[in-house]
Design a protein around this motif. Structure first.
Motif, PDB file in Angstrom:
ATOM      1  N   ALA A  69      -2.565 -12.837 -16.363  1.00  0.00           N
ATOM      2  CA  ALA A  69      -1.881 -13.195 -14.818  1.00  0.00           C
ATOM      3  C   ALA A  69      -2.216 -11.993 -13.967  1.00  0.00           C
ATOM      4  N   GLY A  70      -1.897 -12.438 -12.642  1.00  0.00           N
ATOM      5  CA  GLY A  70      -2.536 -11.579 -11.436  1.00  0.00           C
ATOM      6  C   GLY A  70      -1.603 -11.597 -10.223  1.00  0.00           C
ATOM      7  N   ILE A  71      -1.924 -10.568  -9.566  1.00  0.00           N
ATOM      8  CA  ILE A  71      -1.060 -10.570  -8.241  1.00  0.00           C
ATOM      9  C   ILE A  71      -2.310 -10.252  -7.189  1.00  0.00           C
ATOM     10  N   ARG A  72      -2.193 -10.493  -5.995  1.00  0.00           N
ATOM     11  CA  ARG A  72      -3.331 -10.289  -4.895  1.00  0.00           C
ATOM     12  C   ARG A  72      -2.268 -10.150  -3.777  1.00  0.00           C
ATOM     13  N   VAL A  73      -2.385  -8.911  -2.970  1.00  0.00           N
ATOM     14  CA  VAL A  73      -1.633  -8.949  -1.617  1.00  0.00           C
ATOM     15  C   VAL A  73      -2.668  -8.363  -0.745  1.00  0.00           C
ATOM     16  N   SER A  74      -2.544  -8.901   0.433  1.00  0.00           N
ATOM     17  CA  SER A  74      -3.670  -8.261   1.599  1.00  0.00           C
ATOM     18  C   SER A  74      -3.279  -8.573   2.732  1.00  0.00           C
ATOM     19  N   THR A  75      -3.833  -7.806   3.901  1.00  0.00           N
ATOM     20  CA  THR A  75      -3.538  -7.431   5.085  1.00  0.00           C
ATOM     21  C   THR A  75      -4.680  -7.311   5.937  1.00  0.00           C
ATOM     22  N   VAL A  76      -4.533  -7.501   7.341  1.00  0.00           N
ATOM     23  CA  VAL A  76      -5.637  -6.931   8.098  1.00  0.00           C
ATOM     24  C   VAL A  76      -5.014  -5.791   9.038  1.00  0.00           C
ATOM     25  N   VAL A  77      -5.730  -4.807   8.950  1.00  0.00           N
ATOM     26  CA  VAL A  77      -5.090  -3.280   9.580  1.00  0.00           C
ATOM     27  C   VAL A  77      -6.156  -3.023  10.981  1.00  0.00           C
ATOM     28  N   GLU A  78      -5.400  -2.788  11.739  1.00  0.00           N
ATOM     29  CA  GLU A  78      -5.968  -2.672  13.294  1.00  0.00           C
ATOM     30  C   GLU A  78      -6.703  -1.243  13.446  1.00  0.00           C
ATOM     31  N   ALA A  79      -7.983  -0.931  12.577  1.00  0.00           N
ATOM     32  CA  ALA A  79      -8.757   0.224  12.621  1.00  0.00           C
ATOM     33  C   ALA A  79      -9.761  -0.177  11.671  1.00  0.00           C
ATOM     34  N   PRO A  80     -10.805   0.746  12.133  1.00  0.00           N
ATOM     35  CA  PRO A  80     -12.023   0.443  11.376  1.00  0.00           C
ATOM     36  C   PRO A  80     -11.920   0.779   9.878  1.00  0.00           C
ATOM     37  N   ALA A  81     -12.788   0.090   9.098  1.00  0.00           N
ATOM     38  CA  ALA A  81     -12.504   0.263   7.541  1.00  0.00           C
ATOM     39  C   ALA A  81     -12.810   1.814   7.229  1.00  0.00           C
ATOM     40  N   GLU A  82     -13.690   2.659   8.115  1.00  0.00           N
ATOM     41  CA  GLU A  82     -13.989   3.865   7.792  1.00  0.00           C
ATOM     42  C   GLU A  82     -12.678   4.689   7.988  1.00  0.00           C
ATOM     43  N   ARG A  83     -11.964   4.657   8.825  1.00  0.00           N
ATOM     44  CA  ARG A  83     -10.933   5.161   9.126  1.00  0.00           C
ATOM     45  C   ARG A  83      -9.686   4.934   7.969  1.00  0.00           C
ATOM     46  N   VAL A  84      -9.585   3.659   7.687  1.00  0.00           N
ATOM     47  CA  VAL A  84      -8.601   3.436   6.832  1.00  0.00           C
ATOM     48  C   VAL A  84      -8.825   3.996   5.411  1.00  0.00           C
ATOM     49  N   TRP A  85     -10.182   3.859   4.959  1.00  0.00           N
ATOM     50  CA  TRP A  85     -10.601   4.310   3.859  1.00  0.00           C
ATOM     51  C   TRP A  85     -10.346   5.947   3.731  1.00  0.00           C
ATOM     52  N   GLU A  86     -10.603   6.682   4.953  1.00  0.00           N
ATOM     53  CA  GLU A  86     -10.336   8.078   4.958  1.00  0.00           C
ATOM     54  C   GLU A  86      -8.774   8.397   4.443  1.00  0.00           C
ATOM     55  N   LEU A  87      -7.952   7.161   4.809  1.00  0.00           N
ATOM     56  CA  LEU A  87      -6.565   7.642   4.363  1.00  0.00           C
ATOM     57  C   LEU A  87      -6.214   7.174   2.752  1.00  0.00           C
ATOM     58  N   VAL A  88      -6.811   5.931   2.406  1.00  0.00           N
ATOM     59  CA  VAL A  88      -6.524   5.551   1.125  1.00  0.00           C
ATOM     60  C   VAL A  88      -7.460   5.749   0.021  1.00  0.00           C
ATOM     61  N   GLY A  89      -8.756   6.134   0.390  1.00  0.00           N
ATOM     62  CA  GLY A  89      -9.857   6.482  -0.556  1.00  0.00           C
ATOM     63  C   GLY A  89      -9.641   7.530  -1.399  1.00  0.00           C
ATOM     64  N   ASP A  90      -8.775   8.497  -0.982  1.00  0.00           N
ATOM     65  CA  ASP A  90      -8.325   9.471  -2.062  1.00  0.00           C
ATOM     66  C   ASP A  90      -7.494   9.051  -2.982  1.00  0.00           C
ATOM     67  N   TYR A  91      -7.897   8.983  -4.495  1.00  0.00           N
ATOM     68  CA  TYR A  91      -7.012   8.485  -5.270  1.00  0.00           C
ATOM     69  C   TYR A  91      -5.845   9.021  -5.661  1.00  0.00           C
ATOM     70  N   HIS A  92      -5.907  10.378  -5.419  1.00  0.00           N
ATOM     71  CA  HIS A  92      -4.641  11.154  -5.647  1.00  0.00           C
ATOM     72  C   HIS A  92      -3.730  11.236  -4.404  1.00  0.00           C
ATOM     73  N   ALA A  93      -3.877  10.541  -3.124  1.00  0.00           N
ATOM     74  CA  ALA A  93      -3.362  10.754  -2.167  1.00  0.00           C
ATOM     75  C   ALA A  93      -2.363   9.502  -1.756  1.00  0.00           C
TER      76      ALA A  93
END
Length: 144
Positions: A2-26
Motif C-alpha cells: 500500500a502507499g500514501i502520497r501527499v504533495s504541495t506547492v511551496v512559494e519558494a525556490p527548490a534550493e531554499r526549501v531544500w536548505e530547510l528540509v534536506g537535513d535528515y536530522h532537522a
C-alpha cells in the motif's frame, strides 16, 4: 503493498526549501508535530545508515534509518523497523522539485508499506496526518 502520497506547492525556490528540509536530522526543527530528533547511532549528517530518534509525546520512541540521500535530486528515503505502528517494509521519501515557471517548489512526501487490513485505516491516517501537517508547515514557513 500500500502507499500514501501527499504533495504541495511551496512559494519558494527548490534550493531554499531544500536548505530547510534536506537535513535528515532537522525534521523536528520544522515539523510542527515532531520534536527535535536525537542521533541513534554514530552516523551524523546525511550519511546512509544514520538513525534519527524521535521521542513522541504519546511515549512512542521512533527510530528512522536513512536509506538513500540524493542532494542533486533533492530527495531522501528512510525506513523504520517492521512492526512500528503496525507497518512492515515502510519506505518513505521526501522530495523537493523546482516549479521553474513559478519560482516555486513541488514538495512530495510518499511512503509504501505492508500492513494487516485491521490496522490499515488507523495507521495510514496517522502517517497521512504527519505528512499533511508537515507540508502545511512548509507552505506557511515560506508564505510570509
Amino acid at each position: 503493498m500500500a502507499g500514501i502520497r501527499v504533495s504541495t506547492v511551496v512559494e519558494a525556490p527548490a534550493e531554499r526549501v531544500w536548505e530547510l528540509v534536506g537535513d535528515y536530522h532537522a525534521l523536528g526543527d520544522w515539523h510542527p508535530h515532531l520534536p527535535p530528533s536525537r542521533l541513534g547511532n554514530g552516523l551524523t549528517g546525511n550519511a546512509i545508515g544514520s538513525v534519527r530518534v524521535f521521542e513522541l509525546p504519546d511515549g512512542v520512541v521512533l527510530h528512522e534509518t536513512l536509506l538513500a540521500y540524493d542532494e542533486e535530486a533533492r530527495s531522501y528515503t528512510y525506513s523504520f523497523p517492521d512492526g512500528t505502528f503496525h507497518f512492515d517494509d515502510y519506505r518513505a521519501t521526501l522530495r523537493v522539485t523546482p516549479v521553474t515557471e513559478l519560482g516555486a517548489s513541488f514538495v512530495e512526501w510518499s511512503v509504501t508499506f505492508d500492513i494487516e487490513p485491521e490496522h490499515r485505516k488507523e495507521s495510514s491516517d496517522r502517517v497521512h496526518g504527519v505528512f499533511t501537517s508537515g507540508l502545511a508547515a512548509l507552505r506557511k514557513h515560506f508564505a510570509g
